[in-house]
Design a protein around this motif. Structure first.
Motif, PDB file in Angstrom:
ATOM      1  N   GLU A  74       0.843  -1.184   0.000  1.00  0.00           N
ATOM      2  CA  GLU A  74       0.000   0.000   0.000  1.00  0.00           C
ATOM      3  C   GLU A  74       0.884   1.241   0.000  1.00  0.00           C
ATOM      4  OE1 GLU A  74      -3.381   2.035   2.882  1.00  0.00           O
ATOM      5  OE2 GLU A  74      -2.989  -0.122   3.020  1.00  0.00           O
ATOM      6  N   ARG A  75       0.621   2.154  -0.921  1.00  0.00           N
ATOM      7  CA  ARG A  75       1.489   3.327  -1.107  1.00  0.00           C
ATOM      8  C   ARG A  75       1.062   4.462  -0.168  1.00  0.00           C
ATOM      9  NH1 ARG A  75       1.217   2.319  -7.579  1.00  0.00           N
ATOM     10  NH2 ARG A  75       3.143   1.117  -7.775  1.00  0.00           N
ATOM     11  N   ARG A  76       1.345   4.278   1.098  1.00  0.00           N
ATOM     12  CA  ARG A  76       0.938   5.273   2.081  1.00  0.00           C
ATOM     13  C   ARG A  76       1.686   6.587   1.919  1.00  0.00           C
ATOM     14  NH1 ARG A  76       1.315   0.403   5.056  1.00  0.00           N
ATOM     15  NH2 ARG A  76      -0.709  -0.333   5.825  1.00  0.00           N
ATOM     16  N   TYR A  77       2.860   6.548   1.299  1.00  0.00           N
ATOM     17  CA  TYR A  77       3.658   7.768   1.115  1.00  0.00           C
ATOM     18  C   TYR A  77       2.953   8.776   0.215  1.00  0.00           C
ATOM     19  CZ  TYR A  77       4.899   5.762  -3.445  1.00  0.00           C
ATOM     20  OH  TYR A  77       4.850   5.225  -4.704  1.00  0.00           O
ATOM     21  N   LEU A  78       1.969   8.341  -0.587  1.00  0.00           N
ATOM     22  CA  LEU A  78       1.334   9.229  -1.550  1.00  0.00           C
ATOM     23  C   LEU A  78       0.662  10.422  -0.881  1.00  0.00           C
ATOM     24  CD1 LEU A  78      -0.289   6.791  -4.120  1.00  0.00           C
ATOM     25  CD2 LEU A  78       1.688   8.270  -4.451  1.00  0.00           C
ATOM     26  N   LEU A  79       0.058  10.196   0.282  1.00  0.00           N
ATOM     27  CA  LEU A  79      -0.650  11.281   0.944  1.00  0.00           C
ATOM     28  C   LEU A  79       0.314  12.331   1.484  1.00  0.00           C
ATOM     29  CD1 LEU A  79      -3.418   9.282   2.808  1.00  0.00           C
ATOM     30  CD2 LEU A  79      -3.375  10.139   0.464  1.00  0.00           C
ATOM     31  N   LYS A  80       1.545  11.914   1.775  1.00  0.00           N
ATOM     32  CA  LYS A  80       2.566  12.879   2.190  1.00  0.00           C
ATOM     33  C   LYS A  80       3.118  13.629   0.988  1.00  0.00           C
ATOM     34  CE  LYS A  80       7.055  13.177   4.524  1.00  0.00           C
ATOM     35  NZ  LYS A  80       8.145  12.410   5.203  1.00  0.00           N
ATOM     36  N   GLU A  81       3.350  12.909  -0.106  1.00  0.00           N
ATOM     37  CA  GLU A  81       3.902  13.533  -1.307  1.00  0.00           C
ATOM     38  C   GLU A  81       2.857  14.375  -2.038  1.00  0.00           C
ATOM     39  OE1 GLU A  81       6.982  13.564  -2.218  1.00  0.00           O
ATOM     40  OE2 GLU A  81       7.664  12.237  -0.620  1.00  0.00           O
ATOM     41  N   PHE A  82       1.583  13.958  -1.940  1.00  0.00           N
ATOM     42  CA  PHE A  82       0.509  14.668  -2.627  1.00  0.00           C
ATOM     43  C   PHE A  82      -0.585  15.023  -1.614  1.00  0.00           C
ATOM     44  CE2 PHE A  82       2.152  11.692  -6.006  1.00  0.00           C
ATOM     45  CZ  PHE A  82       2.809  12.676  -6.751  1.00  0.00           C
ATOM     46  N   PRO A  83      -0.325  15.979  -0.725  1.00  0.00           N
ATOM     47  CA  PRO A  83      -1.301  16.305   0.334  1.00  0.00           C
ATOM     48  C   PRO A  83      -2.609  16.869  -0.211  1.00  0.00           C
ATOM     49  CG  PRO A  83       0.478  17.923   0.273  1.00  0.00           C
ATOM     50  CD  PRO A  83       0.900  16.803  -0.635  1.00  0.00           C
ATOM     51  N   GLU A  84      -2.624  17.292  -1.459  1.00  0.00           N
ATOM     52  CA  GLU A  84      -3.861  17.791  -2.054  1.00  0.00           C
ATOM     53  C   GLU A  84      -4.979  16.749  -2.005  1.00  0.00           C
ATOM     54  OE1 GLU A  84      -0.328  19.718  -4.099  1.00  0.00           O
ATOM     55  OE2 GLU A  84      -0.906  17.686  -3.504  1.00  0.00           O
TER      56      GLU A  84
END
Length: 323
Positions: A74-84
């Protein structure tokens, strides 16, 4: 710093475990890696037309073999990299996840923003069945009203008309009415009912294109991005992450696996292209997007079994459709 179609903007630095220019110097000075730098086809080779791409079949087989969470985390890092994606500034944002695979991108978006509605497409029917199973077994709230998967090979046939933004529907209608009968785009899969009022979305607020563009043949990328532009609302954002030039995965390919310049084919017929910032900039700006952020993410990871340090390179970008 990044270029915004002639303007310049500063950008926060993301992961920088090493400098990409140092990696480039190492690669370009290593004789054993010279085959990655040659033109394609190599000067000594007789040119031959590439076989017709069958992206859907190749990725269908891939997902049939690798559909467990052990392979795709699961790519949990996406919400940090793309906070929009989790910002409360937009009410009930509509997100289109292109090339959803087994759902490793879809799941963190649905978990992180309970107001988001996600439309997820893939060219592989096998992948869509797996993502339905995984999302159905999750504890995500209101999954039946917030997740709509559908079968679509967007690079080959384009997105369905019900997805397009309102102004683009008018300009695209004639083209789609005159398209060949081979077009294979479908409404969301059974089990996810859509009312008549919601069947024409008028565009989406966000598109996530995560390790998807590199999987299609390079010559098909301009059309694929034009399709993304068509279904994004004016002012909407396309969030991009994919393989960067000289990533460890690229350097592992042997010369016989090259099917184009910086383009490779695995033994299972799936493809990978490795992007430079310049190529990404050209592709997106030619499709009409405004560049907001673009940079290499350079990550060092340790192989615990071998003890070797691995240098990973991804391209991170944010692009906007003009309002």
């Amino acid at each position: 710093m990044t270029v915004v179609c002639g303007a310049v903007r500063r950008k926060r630095s993301t992961s920088k475990d090493f400098d990409w220019d140092d990696l480039r110097n190492d690669v370009e000075s290593d004789p054993s890696l010279r085959h990655h730098l040659l033109p394609f086809p190599p000067p000594a080779a007789a040119p031959a037309p590439p076989p017709p791409p069958d992206v859907a079949a190749a990725w269908g087989g891939f997902h049939a073999r690798h559909h467990t969470g052990k392979f795709f985390k699961e790519r949990r890092y996406l919400l940090k990299e793309f906070p929009e994606l989790v910002s409360r500034g937009k009410k009930n944002p509509r997100v289109l996840e292109v090339g959803c695979g087994n759902g490793s991108t879809v799941l963190p978006i649905l978990r992180g923003n309970e107001d988001a509605v996600v439309y997820a497409c893939d060219c592989s029917g096998e992948a869509l069945e797996y993502v339905k199973e995984m999302l159905g077994a999750s504890n995500v709230a209101s999954i039946d009203r917030r997740f709509y998967p559908f079968l679509c090979d967007f690079a080959l046939h384009g997105f369905p008309m019900w997805l397009a933004c309102s102004p683009c529907r008018e300009t695209s209608l004639h083209q789609h009415c005159c398209s060949s009968g081979e077009e294979k785009v479908e409404l969301p899969l059974r089990g996810f009912d859509m009312s008549e009022d919601s069947s024409c979305l008028g565009g989406v607020d966000f598109i996530t294109l995560i390790f998807t563009l590199s999987a299609i043949p390079f010559q098909m990328m301009p059309k694929a991005l034009a399709e993304c532009f068509r279904v994004l609302k004016p002012g909407g954002l396309l969030l991009f992450r994919d393989y960067g030039l000289y990533d460890m995965t690229m350097l592992r390919f042997e010369s016989g696996k090259r099917v184009g310049f910086r383009e490779y084919m695995r033994s299972d017929a799936t493809r990978s292209y490795f992007f430079s910032l310049e190529i990404v900039r050209d592709l997106f700006c030619c499709a009409g997007f405004i560049e907001l952020e673009l940079e290499y993410c350079c990550i060092k990871s340790l192989n615990r079994r071998s003890g070797k340090s691995m240098r990973r390179v991804w391209v991170h970008g944010k692009f906007q459709k003009p309002s």
